[in-house]
Design an enzyme around this catalytic site. Structure first.
Site, short mmCIF file in Angstrom:
data_model
loop_
_atom_site.label_atom_id
_atom_site.label_comp_id
_atom_site.label_asym_id
_atom_site.label_seq_id
_atom_site.Cartn_x
_atom_site.Cartn_y
_atom_site.Cartn_z
N ASN A 112 0.62 -1.29 -0.02
CA ASN A 112 -0.15 0.09 0.08
C ASN A 112 0.89 1.29 -0.06
O ASN A 112 1.50 1.54 1.00
CB ASN A 112 -0.91 -0.12 1.23
CG ASN A 112 -1.70 1.27 1.35
OD1 ASN A 112 -1.75 1.90 0.61
ND2 ASN A 112 -2.17 1.31 2.47
N TRP A 113 1.10 1.92 -1.43
CA TRP A 113 1.86 2.97 -1.20
C TRP A 113 1.33 4.32 -0.67
O TRP A 113 1.91 5.38 -0.36
CB TRP A 113 2.21 3.24 -2.86
CG TRP A 113 3.07 2.41 -3.45
CD1 TRP A 113 3.45 1.11 -2.92
CD2 TRP A 113 3.91 2.73 -4.78
NE1 TRP A 113 4.35 0.57 -3.87
CE2 TRP A 113 4.50 1.50 -5.02
CE3 TRP A 113 3.73 3.59 -5.63
CZ2 TRP A 113 5.39 1.35 -6.00
CZ3 TRP A 113 4.46 3.51 -6.70
CH2 TRP A 113 5.43 2.51 -6.94
N LYS A 114 0.00 4.27 -0.17
CA LYS A 114 -0.44 5.56 0.27
C LYS A 114 -0.32 6.85 -0.53
O LYS A 114 -0.16 6.54 -1.85
CB LYS A 114 0.03 5.80 1.72
CG LYS A 114 -0.11 4.60 2.65
CD LYS A 114 0.21 4.79 4.12
CE LYS A 114 0.02 3.43 4.86
NZ LYS A 114 0.02 3.47 6.23
N HIS A 153 -9.43 1.35 5.03
CA HIS A 153 -7.94 1.55 5.66
C HIS A 153 -8.38 2.59 6.83
O HIS A 153 -9.33 3.42 6.80
CB HIS A 153 -7.04 2.05 4.75
CG HIS A 153 -5.96 2.07 5.32
ND1 HIS A 153 -5.34 2.84 6.19
CD2 HIS A 153 -4.69 1.38 4.90
CE1 HIS A 153 -4.08 2.79 6.57
NE2 HIS A 153 -3.59 1.66 6.02
N GLU A 211 -6.58 5.09 7.87
CA GLU A 211 -6.59 6.46 7.59
C GLU A 211 -7.75 6.97 6.79
O GLU A 211 -8.00 8.17 7.11
CB GLU A 211 -5.22 6.60 6.65
CG GLU A 211 -4.20 6.27 7.31
CD GLU A 211 -2.85 5.70 6.41
OE1 GLU A 211 -2.72 5.73 5.43
OE2 GLU A 211 -1.92 5.21 7.25
N GLU A 264 -5.23 -4.89 10.86
CA GLU A 264 -4.16 -3.78 11.00
C GLU A 264 -4.37 -2.97 12.25
O GLU A 264 -5.44 -2.18 12.32
CB GLU A 264 -4.09 -2.70 9.97
CG GLU A 264 -3.91 -3.34 8.34
CD GLU A 264 -3.24 -2.49 7.54
OE1 GLU A 264 -2.24 -2.41 7.09
OE2 GLU A 264 -4.11 -1.63 7.19
N GLY A 274 2.73 2.52 10.62
CA GLY A 274 3.52 3.46 10.58
C GLY A 274 4.48 3.98 11.81
O GLY A 274 5.06 4.90 12.02
N SER A 282 3.57 -1.96 10.43
CA SER A 282 4.94 -1.79 10.43
C SER A 282 5.72 -3.23 10.08
O SER A 282 6.75 -3.62 10.66
CB SER A 282 5.40 -1.25 11.84
OG SER A 282 5.06 -0.17 12.34
N GLY A 285 2.99 -1.05 4.33
CA GLY A 285 2.99 0.30 3.90
C GLY A 285 4.20 1.00 3.51
O GLY A 285 4.96 0.56 2.36
N GLY A 286 5.09 1.47 4.57
CA GLY A 286 6.30 2.05 4.24
C GLY A 286 7.30 1.08 3.45
O GLY A 286 8.19 1.64 2.68
#
Ligand code: PGA
Length: 232
Positions: free
Chosen positions: A7-9, A86, A88, A152, A158, A194, A215-216
């Site tokens: 997931n690149w956001k 998600h 966010e 999640e 993150g 994470s 993610g990251g």
């Protein structure tokens, strides 16, 4: 089959897609690697041959919804998966379980697979309300949905803070029990929060776990490859 979903956001570029294309080796037939870049890069991701997912879609078919994209538009672009709910989106856009469920229905109607996200807050976790919160999110968000679930914990996204392997394992088992008990059509349960190149191996060894949502670390081709290579 294990899923490794990136997931690149709101990060990345066409150039990063090209770098991924040059770096990633994903030729394990037991593995499904899915890249979810921002919407403007979806068609390039499809063109480069990645199994591609979007990060959200509208709950409506068309109309006066400035800035939104319908599931049909995504499907026409060659997108195969759509992340819905998600944390966010739930937090920053006030998305409720019923809205998430409506979006997931549109995803299915247009021949794609929804990746429904659920997770508890740090307060829920500290108050030992995790299972209660997850059960409600699970039932309401994935009612009538054929798709994938991603667990999640919000406090792990993150932050570099992760639950113990035992805790993840315990929650995955709990979710699978609830899926069965409620006759839900969720075919895979993933963990996200994470996940990095170092922890991935231990996480992916958890019995019952069907993959990870990253993610990251999915923005770094070499580290993402390490995660992919952790699937035995
Ligand atoms: P993270 O994000 O891996 O950067 O914690 C995971 C996610 O939000 O899906």
């Amino acid at each position: 089959m294990k899923y490794i979903i990136g997931n690149w956001k709101m990060n990345g570029s066409n150039q990063l897609l090209q770098e991924m294309k040059n770096t990633l080796i994903t030729d394990n037939s037991e593995l499904s690697v899915i890249i979810c870049p921002p919407s403007v890069y979806l068609s390039e991701s499809v063109r480069l041959g990645f199994t591609t997912g979007a990060q959200d879609c509208s709950a409506y078919d068309n109309g006066a919804y400035t800035g939104e994209l319908s599931a049909k538009m995504l499907s026409e672009m060659g997108v195969k998966y759509v992340i819905v709910g998600h944390s966010e989106r739930r937090k920053n856009h006030n998305e409720t379980n019923s809205l998430v469920n409506a979006k997931a229905k549109k995803v299915i109607k247009n021949g794609m697979t929804p990746i429904i996200c659920i997770g508890e807050t740090a307060n829920n976790y500290e108050a030992e309300k995790t299972k209660e919160v997850l059960e409600k999110q699970l039932k309401e968000s994935s009612k009538g949905i054929k798709g994938i679930l991603a667990y999640e914990p919000i406090w792990a996204i993150g932050t570099g803070r992760t639950p113990t392997m035992e805790e993840v394992s315990n929650i995955i088992t709990f979710l699978k029990e609830k899926i069965k008990e409620n006759d839900l059509k969720i075919s895979a349960v993933l963990y996200g929060g994470s996940v990095n190149g170092i922890d991935a191996e231990a996480i992916l060894e958890i019995e019952n776990l069907d993959g990870v949502l990253v993610g990251g670390a999915s923005l770094k081709p070499t580290e993402f490859q390490e995660i992919i290579d952790s699937v035995k």
